[in-house]
Design a protein around this motif. Sequence first.
Motif, PDB file in Angstrom:
ATOM      1  N   GLY A  53      19.175  23.381  60.964  1.00  0.00           N
ATOM      2  CA  GLY A  53      18.616  22.770  59.764  1.00  0.00           C
ATOM      3  C   GLY A  53      19.179  23.298  58.455  1.00  0.00           C
ATOM      4  N   GLU A  54      20.336  23.925  58.479  1.00  0.00           N
ATOM      5  CA  GLU A  54      20.923  24.485  57.266  1.00  0.00           C
ATOM      6  C   GLU A  54      22.352  23.962  57.139  1.00  0.00           C
ATOM      7  N   PRO A  55      22.720  23.379  55.993  1.00  0.00           N
ATOM      8  CA  PRO A  55      24.024  22.726  55.841  1.00  0.00           C
ATOM      9  C   PRO A  55      25.236  23.613  56.138  1.00  0.00           C
ATOM     10  N   THR A  56      25.226  24.860  55.725  1.00  0.00           N
ATOM     11  CA  THR A  56      26.381  25.721  55.992  1.00  0.00           C
ATOM     12  C   THR A  56      26.525  25.991  57.478  1.00  0.00           C
ATOM     13  N   ARG A  57      25.399  26.214  58.172  1.00  0.00           N
ATOM     14  CA  ARG A  57      25.475  26.431  59.620  1.00  0.00           C
ATOM     15  C   ARG A  57      25.990  25.190  60.328  1.00  0.00           C
TER      16      ARG A  57
ATOM     17  N   LEU B 162      29.301  25.009  62.647  1.00  0.00           N
ATOM     18  CA  LEU B 162      29.244  24.470  64.009  1.00  0.00           C
ATOM     19  C   LEU B 162      30.243  23.331  64.178  1.00  0.00           C
ATOM     20  N   SER B 163      30.296  22.446  63.210  1.00  0.00           N
ATOM     21  CA  SER B 163      31.219  21.322  63.265  1.00  0.00           C
ATOM     22  C   SER B 163      32.667  21.803  63.295  1.00  0.00           C
ATOM     23  N   CYS B 164      32.994  22.740  62.432  1.00  0.00           N
ATOM     24  CA  CYS B 164      34.352  23.287  62.385  1.00  0.00           C
ATOM     25  C   CYS B 164      34.717  23.933  63.721  1.00  0.00           C
ATOM     26  N   LEU B 165      33.812  24.733  64.252  1.00  0.00           N
ATOM     27  CA  LEU B 165      34.058  25.436  65.507  1.00  0.00           C
ATOM     28  C   LEU B 165      34.181  24.452  66.678  1.00  0.00           C
TER      29      LEU B 165
ATOM     30  N   ASP C 286      32.672  27.557  51.587  1.00  0.00           N
ATOM     31  CA  ASP C 286      32.788  28.193  50.279  1.00  0.00           C
ATOM     32  C   ASP C 286      31.700  29.235  50.083  1.00  0.00           C
ATOM     33  N   VAL C 287      31.495  30.057  51.097  1.00  0.00           N
ATOM     34  CA  VAL C 287      30.514  31.139  50.995  1.00  0.00           C
ATOM     35  C   VAL C 287      31.180  32.443  51.421  1.00  0.00           C
ATOM     36  N   ASP C 288      30.566  33.527  51.040  1.00  0.00           N
ATOM     37  CA  ASP C 288      31.086  34.857  51.328  1.00  0.00           C
ATOM     38  C   ASP C 288      31.152  35.123  52.835  1.00  0.00           C
ATOM     39  N   TYR C 289      32.114  35.928  53.220  1.00  0.00           N
ATOM     40  CA  TYR C 289      32.332  36.321  54.615  1.00  0.00           C
ATOM     41  C   TYR C 289      31.039  36.848  55.258  1.00  0.00           C
ATOM     42  N   SER C 290      30.299  37.692  54.527  1.00  0.00           N
ATOM     43  CA  SER C 290      29.074  38.270  55.093  1.00  0.00           C
ATOM     44  C   SER C 290      28.014  37.199  55.349  1.00  0.00           C
ATOM     45  N   VAL C 291      27.977  36.181  54.496  1.00  0.00           N
ATOM     46  CA  VAL C 291      27.030  35.077  54.689  1.00  0.00           C
ATOM     47  C   VAL C 291      27.421  34.279  55.932  1.00  0.00           C
ATOM     48  N   VAL C 292      28.716  34.033  56.099  1.00  0.00           N
ATOM     49  CA  VAL C 292      29.216  33.330  57.283  1.00  0.00           C
ATOM     50  C   VAL C 292      28.820  34.108  58.537  1.00  0.00           C
ATOM     51  N   SER C 293      29.004  35.408  58.496  1.00  0.00           N
ATOM     52  CA  SER C 293      28.659  36.259  59.637  1.00  0.00           C
ATOM     53  C   SER C 293      27.176  36.160  59.981  1.00  0.00           C
TER      54      SER C 293
END
Length: 114
Positions: free
Chosen positions: A26-30, A34-37, A54-61
């Motif tokens: 339910g979160e757009p970045t996630r 998922l789509s990219c992966l 367009d978010v920080d590496y730590s946020v992606v992690s």
Amino acid sequence: MKPHEASQCCGPIDDLLDAELFKALGEPTRLKLLSCLAKCGRPCSVTELAECCDVDYSVVSRHLGMLERSGVLSASKEGRTVFYNVRYQHLTDAFRSLAKAIETCRPKCGTKKP
């Protein structure tokens, strides 16, 4: 059947509506991760996946960690690098089962509203 009565009985849908899965999705970045992966079709590192957003590496992690905890992704570590992969079979099985459960709840043709 009234909503209160329906809430008191159990059905397959009750076990299949996984709040953690839907919260993770339910979160757009996630969803973008998922789509990219999924489109890559192979395990990718956090560094590779960070290039999708367009978010920080730590946020992606953190996002990838939540997707893993919810069962959407699997993770494997090689040295200091963590690679994430889509759990395709798990996701397709979960959504197929949920779709079947929703279909069994659907009113039959000709059922009248109260």
